[in-house]
Design a protein around this motif. Structure first.
Motif, PDB file in Angstrom:
ATOM      1  N   GLY A  88      25.214 -24.913 -60.929  1.00 52.76           N
ATOM      2  CA  GLY A  88      23.761 -24.940 -61.008  1.00 52.76           C
ATOM      3  C   GLY A  88      23.164 -24.659 -59.639  1.00 52.76           C
ATOM      4  N   THR A  89      21.857 -24.656 -59.569  1.00 52.39           N
ATOM      5  CA  THR A  89      21.155 -24.334 -58.320  1.00 52.39           C
ATOM      6  C   THR A  89      21.555 -25.266 -57.181  1.00 52.39           C
ATOM      7  OG1 THR A  89      19.299 -23.501 -59.605  1.00 52.39           O
ATOM      8  CG2 THR A  89      18.877 -24.001 -57.291  1.00 52.39           C
ATOM      9  N   ALA A  90      21.551 -26.574 -57.418  1.00 48.27           N
ATOM     10  CA  ALA A  90      21.899 -27.534 -56.361  1.00 48.27           C
ATOM     11  C   ALA A  90      23.349 -27.359 -55.935  1.00 48.27           C
ATOM     12  CB  ALA A  90      21.653 -28.963 -56.832  1.00 48.27           C
ATOM     13  N   GLU A  91      24.215 -27.045 -56.893  1.00 49.55           N
ATOM     14  CA  GLU A  91      25.633 -26.838 -56.556  1.00 49.55           C
ATOM     15  C   GLU A  91      25.812 -25.553 -55.746  1.00 49.55           C
ATOM     16  OE1 GLU A  91      27.136 -29.161 -60.571  1.00 49.55           O
ATOM     17  OE2 GLU A  91      26.723 -27.001 -60.626  1.00 49.55           O
ATOM     18  N   ARG A  92      25.088 -24.504 -56.118  1.00 47.52           N
ATOM     19  CA  ARG A  92      25.150 -23.254 -55.332  1.00 47.52           C
ATOM     20  C   ARG A  92      24.601 -23.481 -53.926  1.00 47.52           C
ATOM     21  NH1 ARG A  92      23.485 -21.100 -60.231  1.00 47.52           N
ATOM     22  NH2 ARG A  92      21.345 -20.905 -59.508  1.00 47.52           N
ATOM     23  N   ASP A  93      23.562 -24.319 -53.826  1.00 47.73           N
ATOM     24  CA  ASP A  93      23.005 -24.650 -52.520  1.00 47.73           C
ATOM     25  C   ASP A  93      24.011 -25.412 -51.656  1.00 47.73           C
ATOM     26  OD1 ASP A  93      20.655 -23.393 -53.220  1.00 47.73           O
ATOM     27  OD2 ASP A  93      19.554 -25.254 -53.628  1.00 47.73           O
ATOM     28  N   SER A  94      24.998 -26.037 -52.297  1.00 45.51           N
ATOM     29  CA  SER A  94      26.078 -26.743 -51.580  1.00 45.51           C
ATOM     30  C   SER A  94      27.301 -25.850 -51.411  1.00 45.51           C
ATOM     31  CB  SER A  94      26.482 -28.008 -52.343  1.00 45.51           C
ATOM     32  OG  SER A  94      25.417 -28.913 -52.381  1.00 45.51           O
ATOM     33  N   ASP A  95      27.095 -24.542 -51.536  1.00 49.15           N
ATOM     34  CA  ASP A  95      28.153 -23.532 -51.363  1.00 49.15           C
ATOM     35  C   ASP A  95      29.265 -23.619 -52.404  1.00 49.15           C
ATOM     36  OD1 ASP A  95      26.846 -22.405 -49.140  1.00 49.15           O
ATOM     37  OD2 ASP A  95      27.772 -23.877 -47.799  1.00 49.15           O
ATOM     38  N   LEU A  96      28.968 -24.135 -53.578  1.00 48.99           N
ATOM     39  CA  LEU A  96      29.949 -24.161 -54.657  1.00 48.99           C
ATOM     40  C   LEU A  96      29.817 -22.897 -55.492  1.00 48.99           C
ATOM     41  CD1 LEU A  96      29.575 -27.897 -55.652  1.00 48.99           C
ATOM     42  CD2 LEU A  96      31.609 -26.826 -54.672  1.00 48.99           C
ATOM     43  N   THR A  97      30.954 -22.344 -55.892  1.00 50.27           N
ATOM     44  CA  THR A  97      30.992 -21.136 -56.709  1.00 50.27           C
ATOM     45  C   THR A  97      31.991 -21.360 -57.848  1.00 50.27           C
ATOM     46  OG1 THR A  97      32.773 -20.139 -55.412  1.00 50.27           O
ATOM     47  CG2 THR A  97      30.524 -19.663 -54.681  1.00 50.27           C
ATOM     48  N   SER A  98      32.317 -20.277 -58.522  1.00 50.14           N
ATOM     49  CA  SER A  98      33.318 -20.331 -59.578  1.00 50.14           C
ATOM     50  C   SER A  98      34.209 -19.105 -59.470  1.00 50.14           C
ATOM     51  CB  SER A  98      32.651 -20.356 -60.952  1.00 50.14           C
ATOM     52  OG  SER A  98      33.627 -20.321 -61.963  1.00 50.14           O
ATOM     53  N   ALA A  99      35.498 -19.294 -59.687  1.00 52.81           N
ATOM     54  CA  ALA A  99      36.451 -18.179 -59.695  1.00 52.81           C
ATOM     55  C   ALA A  99      36.589 -17.600 -61.097  1.00 52.81           C
ATOM     56  CB  ALA A  99      37.813 -18.649 -59.196  1.00 52.81           C
ATOM     57  N   LEU A 100      35.916 -18.173 -62.081  1.00 51.62           N
ATOM     58  CA  LEU A 100      36.092 -17.761 -63.472  1.00 51.62           C
ATOM     59  C   LEU A 100      35.540 -16.380 -63.811  1.00 51.62           C
ATOM     60  CD1 LEU A 100      35.521 -21.250 -65.003  1.00 51.62           C
ATOM     61  CD2 LEU A 100      37.590 -19.888 -65.248  1.00 51.62           C
ATOM     62  N   PRO A 101      34.334 -16.012 -63.373  1.00 54.77           N
ATOM     63  CA  PRO A 101      33.824 -14.697 -63.779  1.00 54.77           C
ATOM     64  C   PRO A 101      34.765 -13.572 -63.352  1.00 54.77           C
ATOM     65  CG  PRO A 101      32.076 -16.002 -62.785  1.00 54.77           C
ATOM     66  CD  PRO A 101      33.370 -16.741 -62.545  1.00 54.77           C
ATOM     67  N   LEU A 134      42.854 -19.998 -58.885  1.00 52.70           N
ATOM     68  CA  LEU A 134      41.708 -20.905 -58.813  1.00 52.70           C
ATOM     69  C   LEU A 134      41.004 -21.009 -60.160  1.00 52.70           C
ATOM     70  CD1 LEU A 134      40.142 -20.087 -55.326  1.00 52.70           C
ATOM     71  CD2 LEU A 134      41.162 -22.250 -56.050  1.00 52.70           C
ATOM     72  N   ALA A 135      40.883 -19.895 -60.869  1.00 51.22           N
ATOM     73  CA  ALA A 135      40.195 -19.901 -62.153  1.00 51.22           C
ATOM     74  C   ALA A 135      40.923 -20.784 -63.167  1.00 51.22           C
ATOM     75  CB  ALA A 135      40.061 -18.473 -62.682  1.00 51.22           C
ATOM     76  N   PHE A 136      42.226 -20.597 -63.321  1.00 51.22           N
ATOM     77  CA  PHE A 136      42.980 -21.437 -64.243  1.00 51.22           C
ATOM     78  C   PHE A 136      43.010 -22.887 -63.753  1.00 51.22           C
ATOM     79  CE2 PHE A 136      44.681 -17.314 -65.688  1.00 51.22           C
ATOM     80  CZ  PHE A 136      44.464 -17.470 -67.050  1.00 51.22           C
ATOM     81  N   GLY A 137      43.075 -23.070 -62.443  1.00 51.95           N
ATOM     82  CA  GLY A 137      43.023 -24.421 -61.877  1.00 51.95           C
ATOM     83  C   GLY A 137      41.711 -25.119 -62.185  1.00 51.95           C
ATOM     84  N   GLN A 138      40.598 -24.377 -62.146  1.00 46.34           N
ATOM     85  CA  GLN A 138      39.301 -24.960 -62.495  1.00 46.34           C
ATOM     86  C   GLN A 138      39.310 -25.482 -63.926  1.00 46.34           C
ATOM     87  OE1 GLN A 138      36.708 -21.498 -60.744  1.00 46.34           O
ATOM     88  NE2 GLN A 138      35.354 -23.149 -61.425  1.00 46.34           N
ATOM     89  N   ILE A 139      39.846 -24.689 -64.832  1.00 44.31           N
ATOM     90  CA  ILE A 139      39.872 -25.095 -66.245  1.00 44.31           C
ATOM     91  C   ILE A 139      40.778 -26.303 -66.439  1.00 44.31           C
ATOM     92  CG2 ILE A 139      40.534 -24.410 -68.582  1.00 44.31           C
ATOM     93  CD1 ILE A 139      39.688 -21.512 -67.785  1.00 44.31           C
ATOM     94  N   VAL A 140      41.994 -26.247 -65.891  1.00 48.55           N
ATOM     95  CA  VAL A 140      42.939 -27.356 -66.059  1.00 48.55           C
ATOM     96  C   VAL A 140      42.372 -28.645 -65.461  1.00 48.55           C
ATOM     97  CG1 VAL A 140      45.213 -28.246 -65.396  1.00 48.55           C
ATOM     98  CG2 VAL A 140      44.986 -25.888 -66.212  1.00 48.55           C
ATOM     99  N   CYS A 141      41.859 -28.574 -64.249  1.00 46.74           N
ATOM    100  CA  CYS A 141      41.339 -29.782 -63.592  1.00 46.74           C
ATOM    101  C   CYS A 141      40.103 -30.323 -64.298  1.00 46.74           C
ATOM    102  CB  CYS A 141      41.059 -29.501 -62.125  1.00 46.74           C
ATOM    103  SG  CYS A 141      42.567 -29.210 -61.172  1.00 46.74           S
ATOM    104  N   THR A 142      39.244 -29.441 -64.797  1.00 45.27           N
ATOM    105  CA  THR A 142      38.055 -29.889 -65.528  1.00 45.27           C
ATOM    106  C   THR A 142      38.448 -30.593 -66.817  1.00 45.27           C
ATOM    107  OG1 THR A 142      36.607 -28.182 -64.610  1.00 45.27           O
ATOM    108  CG2 THR A 142      35.966 -29.118 -66.745  1.00 45.27           C
ATOM    109  N   LEU A 143      39.303 -29.966 -67.610  1.00 48.85           N
ATOM    110  CA  LEU A 143      39.636 -30.542 -68.918  1.00 48.85           C
ATOM    111  C   LEU A 143      40.502 -31.791 -68.809  1.00 48.85           C
ATOM    112  CD1 LEU A 143      40.064 -27.345 -71.112  1.00 48.85           C
ATOM    113  CD2 LEU A 143      38.026 -28.755 -70.713  1.00 48.85           C
TER     114      LEU A 143
END
Length: 187
Positions: A88-101, A134-143
């Motif tokens: 979200g906006t606040a997360e992007r403002d904290s330099d967070l991104t996603s490797a999923l796209p 990182l993308a698969f790690g995001q999914i595994v760690c989230t779930l």
């Protein structure tokens, strides 16, 4: 008949007629052995109030857990959709991104006996970001942050999909957060 005389008599009869004997001094009562369970069924229709939802995003090529407040505990499908939507906006403002796209096209998820089964479509030809680990790690760690999920498997066309782990190996086996531990930023 005089009602004033009957009231004290009725009160005395009521107090002495309950059948519970009195003691002259306090006594110790031993509780029964537990565990104690309520005989009443849990009310699952009552509003749960606000809940926490953990999503794993990326900062500086590391997986970072963030907690969002949501109206209800999300299903595994909803949580995956929230992750795929990105920061979200606040997360992007904290330099967070996603490797999923561009790296993983997760089409859906279900849970069977504490295992999340994530269906993955073929990647887009014009993929933007290709850091699949990182993308698969995001999914595994989230779930696996959920109470009802301990492992995650990925499927394509109904068959297990070999996905990269943090050590660079590919695995079709159920994955856990430990498979991505070297990539996770401690809290």
């Amino acid at each position: 008949m005089n009602h004033r005389r009957l009231a004290p008599l009725a009160l005395a009869a009521l107090l002495t007629g309950c059948g519970v004997p009195t003691d002259d001094s306090p006594r110790t009562v031993q509780p029964p052995r537990g565990p104690f369970h309520s005989a009443a069924p849990a009310d699952t229709t009552a509003p749960a109030g606000r809940a926490d939802e953990t999503l794993c995003l990326v900062r500086d090529n590391r997986i970072v857990s963030v907690v969002r407040r949501v109206d209800h505990v999300p299903t595994v499908e909803e949580q995956l959709r929230h992750l795929l939507a990105g920061p979200g906006t606040a997360e992007r403002d904290s330099d967070l991104t996603s490797a999923l796209p561009g790296a993983v096209n997760a089409a859906g998820a279900t849970v069977t006996r504490a295992q999340a089964r994530v269906v993955v479509d073929e990647p887009d030809d014009d993929a933007g970001r290709s850091d699949e680990v990182l993308a698969f790690g995001q999914i595994v760690c989230t779930l696996t942050s959920r109470d009802d999920v301990t492992t995650v498997v990925f499927l394509r066309d109904g068959r297990p999909l070999a996905v990269p782990r943090a050590d660079g190996s590919l695995s079709e086996q159920p994955l856990t957060r430990a498979d991505y531990a070297p990539l996770i930023t401690p809290r």
